[in-house]
Design a protein around this motif. Sequence first.
Motif, PDB file in Angstrom:
ATOM      1  N   LYS A   1       0.812  -1.224   0.000  1.00 58.41           N
ATOM      2  CA  LYS A   1       0.000   0.000   0.000  1.00 58.41           C
ATOM      3  C   LYS A   1       0.842   1.269   0.000  1.00 58.41           C
ATOM      4  CE  LYS A   1      -2.576  -0.883   3.626  1.00 58.41           C
ATOM      5  NZ  LYS A   1      -2.179  -2.243   3.998  1.00 58.41           N
ATOM      6  N   SER A   2       2.081   1.198   0.509  1.00 62.24           N
ATOM      7  CA  SER A   2       2.906   2.398   0.637  1.00 62.24           C
ATOM      8  C   SER A   2       4.042   2.462  -0.375  1.00 62.24           C
ATOM      9  CB  SER A   2       3.498   2.468   2.049  1.00 62.24           C
ATOM     10  OG  SER A   2       4.327   1.336   2.298  1.00 62.24           O
ATOM     11  N   ALA A   3       4.197   1.425  -1.200  1.00 60.40           N
ATOM     12  CA  ALA A   3       5.372   1.315  -2.080  1.00 60.40           C
ATOM     13  C   ALA A   3       5.518   2.498  -3.013  1.00 60.40           C
ATOM     14  CB  ALA A   3       5.298   0.017  -2.882  1.00 60.40           C
ATOM     15  N   GLY A   4       4.418   3.044  -3.489  1.00 62.72           N
ATOM     16  CA  GLY A   4       4.484   4.138  -4.439  1.00 62.72           C
ATOM     17  C   GLY A   4       5.077   5.417  -3.878  1.00 62.72           C
ATOM     18  N   GLY A   5       5.103   5.556  -2.566  1.00 64.79           N
ATOM     19  CA  GLY A   5       5.616   6.768  -1.949  1.00 64.79           C
ATOM     20  C   GLY A   5       6.989   6.628  -1.346  1.00 64.79           C
ATOM     21  N   ASN A   6       7.662   5.518  -1.622  1.00 70.23           N
ATOM     22  CA  ASN A   6       8.932   5.242  -0.945  1.00 70.23           C
ATOM     23  C   ASN A   6      10.051   6.230  -1.269  1.00 70.23           C
ATOM     24  OD1 ASN A   6       8.202   3.093   0.664  1.00 70.23           O
ATOM     25  ND2 ASN A   6       8.793   1.522  -0.824  1.00 70.23           N
ATOM     26  N   ALA A   7       9.955   6.938  -2.378  1.00 67.97           N
ATOM     27  CA  ALA A   7      11.025   7.868  -2.740  1.00 67.97           C
ATOM     28  C   ALA A   7      11.174   8.989  -1.720  1.00 67.97           C
ATOM     29  CB  ALA A   7      10.775   8.455  -4.126  1.00 67.97           C
ATOM     30  N   THR A   8      10.062   9.407  -1.127  1.00 66.77           N
ATOM     31  CA  THR A   8      10.111  10.501  -0.148  1.00 66.77           C
ATOM     32  C   THR A   8       9.606  10.097   1.231  1.00 66.77           C
ATOM     33  OG1 THR A   8       7.939  11.271  -0.897  1.00 66.77           O
ATOM     34  CG2 THR A   8       9.880  12.277  -1.917  1.00 66.77           C
TER      35      THR A   8
END
Length: 496
Positions: free
Chosen positions: A172-179
């Motif tokens: 669920k959180s993978a898409g926001g891992n860059a920041t």
Amino acid sequence: MLTRRTAIASGALASAVLATPLHALAQGRKDSVTLALTLEPPGLDPTAGAASSIAEVTLYNIYETLTKINSDGSVSPLLAESWEVSPDLRTYTFRLRKDAMFHNGEPCNAAAVKFSFDRAGGDKSTNKDKRLFAGLTTQVVDEHTVVIINQDIEPDLLFLLGQATAIIVEPKSAGGNATKPVGTGPYRLAAWSRGASITLAAWPEWRQAAALRIRRASFRFIPDPAAQVAALLAGDVDAFPRVTPRSVAQFKSNPRFQVIVSGSRAKTILAINNARRPLSDRRVRRAIAAAIDRKTVIQGAADGLGVPIGSHYVPGAFGYVDTTGINPYDPEKAKRLLAEAGVTLPLTLTMTLPPAPYARQGGEVIAAQLAKVGITAKLQNVEWAQWLSGTYGRKNYDLTLISHVEPFDLGNFARPDYYWGYQSAPFNQLYEKIKNAARPADRARLLGDAQRMLAEDAVHAFLYQPQWVTVANKQLRGLWKDMPIFVNDLSALSWS
């Protein structure tokens, strides 16, 4: 005949610094550390970018992998507590530890592993090792058992699954891992001051939190060599892994410091855009290679801390052969090759240099050598983000000086879309044989053939295997002696 291998291991993201103490820490003992890096990571998701600086901050700290690579290059359990390998060397059964969870409270289970690997090899993947993951089929057996089937034989798969591109992410959180990274590791992101520093804070709910001796770690970004030395001498940083090897002697003679010279699997190369004319002509590429004195480059770029290489492979690696004699330093030969290729001199090329000191210093040395054979190299200094987007991403360059730090990356020469622009059907066929060679002797022979082919094609001017220098406070313990991959394992650090 070895067909089975088993190894057994004995809330939401907070934006503020965690203040909860870890009870194992002795009263009064220093529990923070400041490290410095030459380059700032462009983001904090190692599955979304090629920069090794991402792993230097995040691997084994924020994120974890099924296996863990150690300083000596060996592999040990991490999120997988054990594994078995089938007789055909293609099927791996991993048994996951049951006490791992993500920073947001979600369980780290077989479904998360499948999601991570399917995502890494999917059509929309930007993972630099997408090719590896695209060849894997991941099956969930139960909550804590996962089977991975590889379409190829890859003897180094357990090592590769310990690299930053193989991190296990929370769906669920993978898409926001860059920041806003969410992993299973012992630390969480506490602060990021762009252009200056990143701070990580210990996560009290990590499964072995009581064993952590470092509760707070800051990474400062200092690209300038003089500023690196000044920061160490002033005590502003406690450790500088892979510092520019300038003034090493003064640190060795200073009782406040420890100096660690590490081996590496890195390859420093003058990368050539094989898709551009006249660089698409092998004679021109061989002329460039013949114009360069590797030993002089090592002295100028790395203060003498390097070993000459003749192909994209380093001494000490399995199957290594010495290919430095294939394109030796020979300026007169370089001139003859340019004439044979019909090149009108002077030939003007742009050499793109990322900010790392070895590139900026080495670029000047190489430009002077190329000038002696009629090649004018126009130096173009770029920031790291520019190099990643323009050189690596859009392939907008003639020459670029860069270190490739991945231990097993010969497969990049078989990628038609890779930034080098090298396309060779014979190499592709040879690489397929390497991937499917079950016998070590056959694999070693084929690896030697691949090294010779790349050298003879002069895909690049292969320069040297760098030795990394770490300068640190004498009292800091747990720093890696050798560096098969770029990582700063904070959980191993402590103060004496």
